[in-house]
Design an enzyme around this catalytic site. Structure first.
Site, PDB file in Angstrom:
ATOM      1  N   ASP A 191       5.863   8.811   5.154  1.00 36.11           N
ATOM      2  CA  ASP A 191       5.814   9.922   4.204  1.00 36.11           C
ATOM      3  C   ASP A 191       6.949  10.914   4.464  1.00 36.11           C
ATOM      4  OD1 ASP A 191       3.278   9.197   2.861  1.00 36.11           O
ATOM      5  OD2 ASP A 191       2.472   9.488   4.858  1.00 36.11           O
TER       6      ASP A 191
ATOM      7  N   GLU B 135       0.878   6.777   8.163  1.00 31.72           N
ATOM      8  CA  GLU B 135       0.778   6.959   6.710  1.00 31.72           C
ATOM      9  C   GLU B 135      -0.268   8.012   6.370  1.00 31.72           C
ATOM     10  OE1 GLU B 135       2.338   5.649   2.989  1.00 31.72           O
ATOM     11  OE2 GLU B 135       2.838   4.969   5.004  1.00 31.72           O
ATOM     12  N   ASP B 136       0.064   8.859   5.420  1.00 29.82           N
ATOM     13  CA  ASP B 136      -0.889   9.797   4.810  1.00 29.82           C
ATOM     14  C   ASP B 136      -1.630  10.654   5.846  1.00 29.82           C
ATOM     15  OD1 ASP B 136      -0.066   8.870   2.423  1.00 29.82           O
ATOM     16  OD2 ASP B 136      -1.839   7.698   1.955  1.00 29.82           O
TER      17      ASP B 136
ATOM     18  N   ALA C 159       5.990  17.747   5.005  1.00 27.36           N
ATOM     19  CA  ALA C 159       6.618  16.764   5.890  1.00 27.36           C
ATOM     20  C   ALA C 159       7.839  16.111   5.252  1.00 27.36           C
ATOM     21  CB  ALA C 159       5.588  15.698   6.269  1.00 27.36           C
ATOM     22  N   ALA C 160       7.707  15.682   3.985  1.00 28.73           N
ATOM     23  CA  ALA C 160       8.819  14.997   3.319  1.00 28.73           C
ATOM     24  C   ALA C 160       9.993  15.944   3.104  1.00 28.73           C
ATOM     25  CB  ALA C 160       8.354  14.407   1.995  1.00 28.73           C
TER      26      ALA C 160
ATOM     27  N   ASN D 140       9.972   4.667  -2.023  1.00 35.88           N
ATOM     28  CA  ASN D 140       9.999   4.356  -0.587  1.00 35.88           C
ATOM     29  C   ASN D 140      10.069   2.863  -0.291  1.00 35.88           C
ATOM     30  OD1 ASN D 140       9.682   7.092  -0.369  1.00 35.88           O
ATOM     31  ND2 ASN D 140       8.068   7.004   1.179  1.00 35.88           N
TER      32      ASN D 140
ATOM     33  N   ASN E 208       4.962  13.492  -7.903  1.00 38.12           N
ATOM     34  CA  ASN E 208       4.296  12.417  -8.631  1.00 38.12           C
ATOM     35  C   ASN E 208       2.856  12.807  -8.936  1.00 38.12           C
ATOM     36  OD1 ASN E 208       5.750  10.115  -9.413  1.00 38.12           O
ATOM     37  ND2 ASN E 208       6.007   9.488  -7.296  1.00 38.12           N
TER      38      ASN E 208
ATOM     39  N   LYS F  75       0.019  -0.889   1.068  1.00 35.45           N
ATOM     40  CA  LYS F  75       1.243  -0.798   1.871  1.00 35.45           C
ATOM     41  C   LYS F  75       1.483  -2.120   2.601  1.00 35.45           C
ATOM     42  CE  LYS F  75       4.252   2.333   3.593  1.00 35.45           C
ATOM     43  NZ  LYS F  75       4.779   3.570   3.027  1.00 35.45           N
TER      44      LYS F  75
ATOM     45  N   TYR G  77      -6.471 -23.517  20.752  1.00 34.39           N
ATOM     46  CA  TYR G  77      -7.431 -22.746  21.547  1.00 34.39           C
ATOM     47  C   TYR G  77      -7.659 -23.481  22.864  1.00 34.39           C
ATOM     48  CZ  TYR G  77     -11.050 -19.280  22.323  1.00 34.39           C
ATOM     49  OH  TYR G  77     -11.788 -18.252  22.835  1.00 34.39           O
TER      50      TYR G  77
ATOM     51  N   ALA H 144       7.787  22.469   1.255  1.00 30.84           N
ATOM     52  CA  ALA H 144       8.157  22.610   2.666  1.00 30.84           C
ATOM     53  C   ALA H 144       7.233  21.779   3.546  1.00 30.84           C
ATOM     54  CB  ALA H 144       8.105  24.084   3.071  1.00 30.84           C
TER      55      ALA H 144
END
Length: 780
Positions: free
Chosen positions: A163, A137-138, A198-199, A319, A287, A95, A40, A196
């Site tokens: 995803d 994510e999500d 995103a994945a 994933n 899942n 994650k 520092y 149908a």
């Protein structure tokens, strides 16, 4: 000290140990006043000035190059839907753990309370100075498409919505291999996609990039099949809107080659699977419940290749096979983006890795003898330690070749070697052993259960499914300790060998023990008395099949713990002396040391027997032993009795097991310096081999070596692992931590599994011999 020297020291301090650098360098020190002045004020001003002069220096002097932001607004968390950013935080933290465990990437998770896509983009864009990459994510569809597209346009660091692309990359690799096994061409295959979101869209687009034809897709959402007559379909879904208004999922499945499920559980029937084309491929990835269960699908069709998102069946589309390694490769070349070429490179690297020989350590982790490329293995296992050094370089190369890399890699051998050093195989070793233990848990006796460390470890063993603890000791005392420390012992049995409740079993054990030791120093009274000792009682539980293995020694002297095991259980057939081995978890990988605990000054014959016991144990972990027999002499450089003893022991071992990779006598430094070994002793069996086992000439040298390595922080010690007993009893170090106890419990369970398998094989062999002998007698 001159100002220039101070400046140089400050810059070197901040450049060293940055995780973003490809080199693996120890963390910076912060122990002295000088260290603090460099970390520092005033020293930190120097890197600040360097970065202000050239903004690219931020990668040199800060952690930016190894820092990923895991960012979410909590609008599509797992299968829970829009539960908000706070409720989604545990997922983001999890994650981050996976990024660190599998690719050594640091993570900040950021939960944003914003659902407006444009505002969300502005917030994330403003964070670019902090991060080397962004993992979205999500975030629900269709907003996630806009958010990712805009951030990729506006930011010069890699951005990926996992995803969408994670599932696409992993399933695409599995698809390539499944098509190869089923002898189908991707461009001719007919796809049914249930889902149908995103994945599903990302998967379909990636399959098209691999050669699939958009017109060969039939896609379904909650309202039914996508067709051109619907006016509620986003533009990016139109290429897959090939259905007719009356097309149902059932009719679409008729004669389809591939089913991709990214929707809801139990939406596909056995009849639908039976209607598919010859050699169908079904990826039911919903899942926790897939569109059709593994059992239903595989019983409906014998020619099927099946994958799910579940870990309890083969071919898990997970994933974690993708995102850690994709970001690792992208960060290491400072890619501006994660583009299609990089994703395709990851797909092909995963697909090719599946076809290569699977390491023994992976076979061990999954309880398999020999995993090979087939219908039940079309994608690598998540715990395969080769993933980092396979996928990350492929992604990095694709980034360079596609022009988005800002820091090209020039020496690939060095890069791959450094990737392997990032985590060290030791980070995998206990994880793999634990994974194997959980696949077939065993009953573990903890003989010293009136100790809070033992109770904490026992609860973890039980909760994590490693084994079924059996606690020995005073029931009231154990329950009091547990209550005071918040330890839940529900469903964990406790036995007190001294209590009246244990009298019947104690008397039974005493009779059996007296039968064993009646002519070896024990009378009937002493046999009964000794069964009140928890170590004797615990060993008898193992011997009589009331338990599978035992852990003890936390508060007793080593001989006091070994003696009951020898007297009750005894040694394996043909074994004259037991031995003690330590597993040292080092940065270079697992290192086995013996004998470190039992035999003081072994003869050449005894040292040879110890070596063979060690080799056998290492092989039971599905590892190949590569053994250096240590001395102060190198291949006869000293003619002393001590040096000759080691050389003689090696000769005995080679005579009994010629295929074993072993050499000596040699100095420890030579065992780990391959260049020196090759230059001076090119005849050695260990040239170009990574030594993973050290055999010491006596107990003193082995014990000193393992304690030094442990105490200076060069390695974590697991052990001692007792070798040569008929059934598994393992001894704890005095003062072992909860983690040490848990490690030993995992070793004991795996040992019990292996001994059980060996015993079963012996029964089968004897049974076959008996049948053959009966047949021969009958024929005669």
């Amino acid at each position: 000290m001159s100002n220039e020297l101070r400046k140089q020291q400050a810059l070197e301090y901040h450049a060293k140990g940055r995780p973003g650098k490809i080199e693996v360098i120890p963390t910076k020190e912060a122990k002295t006043q000088r260290d603090l002045s460099l970390a520092y004020s005033p020293g930190v001003a120097e890197p600040c000035k360097e970065i202000a002069e050239n903004i690219e220096n931020v990668y040199k002097y800060t952690a930016k190059g190894n820092l990923v932001g895991v960012i979410s607004n909590g609008t599509a968390v797992l299968g829970l839907g829009n539960i908000g950013p706070e409720a989604g935080k545990p997922v983001m933290e999890g994650k981050g753990v996976l990024f660190k465990i599998f690719a050594d990437i640091d993570v900040f998770d950021i939960e944003i309370n914003e659902t407006d896509p444009e505002k969300f983009v502005q917030i994330v864009k403003a964070l670019e100075p902090t991060f080397g990459g962004i993992n979205l994510e999500d975030i629900k569809a269709p907003e996630c498409f806009y958010i990712e597209t805009e951030l990729k346009k506006q930011m010069n660091i890699p951005v990926m919505h996992d995803d969408q692309h994670g599932t696409a990359i992993i399933s695409a690799a599995a698809l390539l291999n499944a098509l190869e096994l089923q002898k189908k061409k991707i461009e001719k295959s007919r796809f049914v996609v249930n889902g149908a979101g995103a994945a599903a869209i990302s998967c379909s687009k990636l399959y098209v990039a691999l050669g699939a034809k958009p017109e060969n897709f039939l896609m379904f959402d909650r309202k039914g099949v996508l067709h051109k007559g619907r006016n509620d379909i986003e533009e990016l879904k139109l290429p897959f809107a090939n259905g007719k208004e009356n097309t149902t999922l059932e009719s679409a499945m008729n004669d389809a080659d591939v089913f991709i499920g990214l929707s809801a559980g139990n939406t596909v029937t056995q009849a639908m699977v039976k209607s598919m084309a010859k050699n169908p491929i079904v990826f039911a990835m919903a899942n926790p419940d897939p569109e059709i269960s593994w059992d239903d699908a595989t019983s409906a069709r014998k020619d099927i290749i099946m994958a799910t998102g579940r870990s309890d069946y083969p071919n898990q589309v997970n994933n974690v096979l993708g995102f850690p390694y994709i970001f690792r490769g992208a960060l290491d070349v400072r890619a501006k983006h994660i583009n299609e070429e990089m994703k395709l490179a990851a797909v092909r690297a995963l697909a090719e890795l599946t076809k290569t020989a699977v390491p023994d350590i992976v076979n061990m982790a999954y309880g398999e003898k020999h995993i090979t490329f087939n219908e039940n293995y079309i994608i690598p296992k998540p715990l395969d330690p080769r993933l980092l050094a396979t996928v990350a370089p492929a992604v990095a190369k694709a980034a360079m070749e596609s022009g988005v890399a800002q820091q090209p890699i020039t020496n690939w051998d060095t890069y791959i070697n450094n990737l392997n050093k990032r985590l060290g195989i030791e980070n995998q070793m206990m994880r793999l052993i634990g994974n194997k233990a959980r696949r077939n848990p065993k009953r573990i006796v903890f003989a010293e259960a009136d100790n809070v460390k033992i109770l904490k470890a026992a609860q973890i063993v039980f909760d994590e499914g490693v084994g079924y603890p059996i606690l020995l000791g005073d029931v009231n005392k154990i329950q009091t300790i547990a209550s005071k420390n918040g330890i839940d012992l529900t469903d964990i049995p406790i036995f007190d060998p001294r209590s009246d409740d244990s009298e019947d079993r104690r008397n039974k054990y005493a009779e059996l023990f007296f039968a064993k030791r009646g002519r070896k120093g024990f009378n009937a009274y002493e046999a009964k008395k000794v069964m009140k000792d928890r170590n004797y009682y615990g060993c008898m539980m193992v011997e009589c099949g009331d338990a599978d293995c035992m852990i003890s020694g936390l508060s007793k002297n080593y001989p006091d713990t070994i003696r009951p095991a020898l007297q009750v259980i005894g040694t394996e057939e043909g074994v004259k002396k037991i031995a003690g081995m330590y597993l040292m978890l080092t940065k270079r990988g697992p290192l086995f040391l013996a004998d470190t605990t039992v035999n003081f000054n072994p003869t050449a014959e005894e040292l040879a027997e110890i070596t063979l016991l060690v080799a056998k144990e290492i092989r039971q972990f599905n590892l190949v032993p590569r053994i250096a027999m240590l001395s102060y002499s190198n291949f006869g450089s000293s003619n002393s009795a001590e040096a000759r003893l080691v050389a003689e022991a090696r000769a005995i071992v080679k005579k009994k097991m010629p295929s074993l990779v072993i050499d000596g006598e040699m100095q420890a430094s030579l065992a780990f310096n391959n260049e020196l070994l090759k230059e001076n002793y090119p005849f050695s069996e260990l040239v170009d081999k990574d030594v993973n086992t050290l055999i010491f000439p006596n107990l003193s040298s082995g014990n000193v070596a393992y304690n030094l390595m442990k105490e200076i922080g060069a390695a974590d010690a697991v052990g001692p692992i007792l070798l040569g007993l008929k059934k598994p009893v393992h001894i704890l170090q005095l003062g072992s931590s909860v983690r040490n106890i848990l490690n030993m419990a995992q070793i004991a369970v795996v040992d019990a599994q292996l001994k059980s398998e060996t015993a079963t094989e012996e029964i089968i062999k004897k049974s076959r011999w008996w049948k053959r002998s009966r047949k021969t007698t009958k024929d005669k």
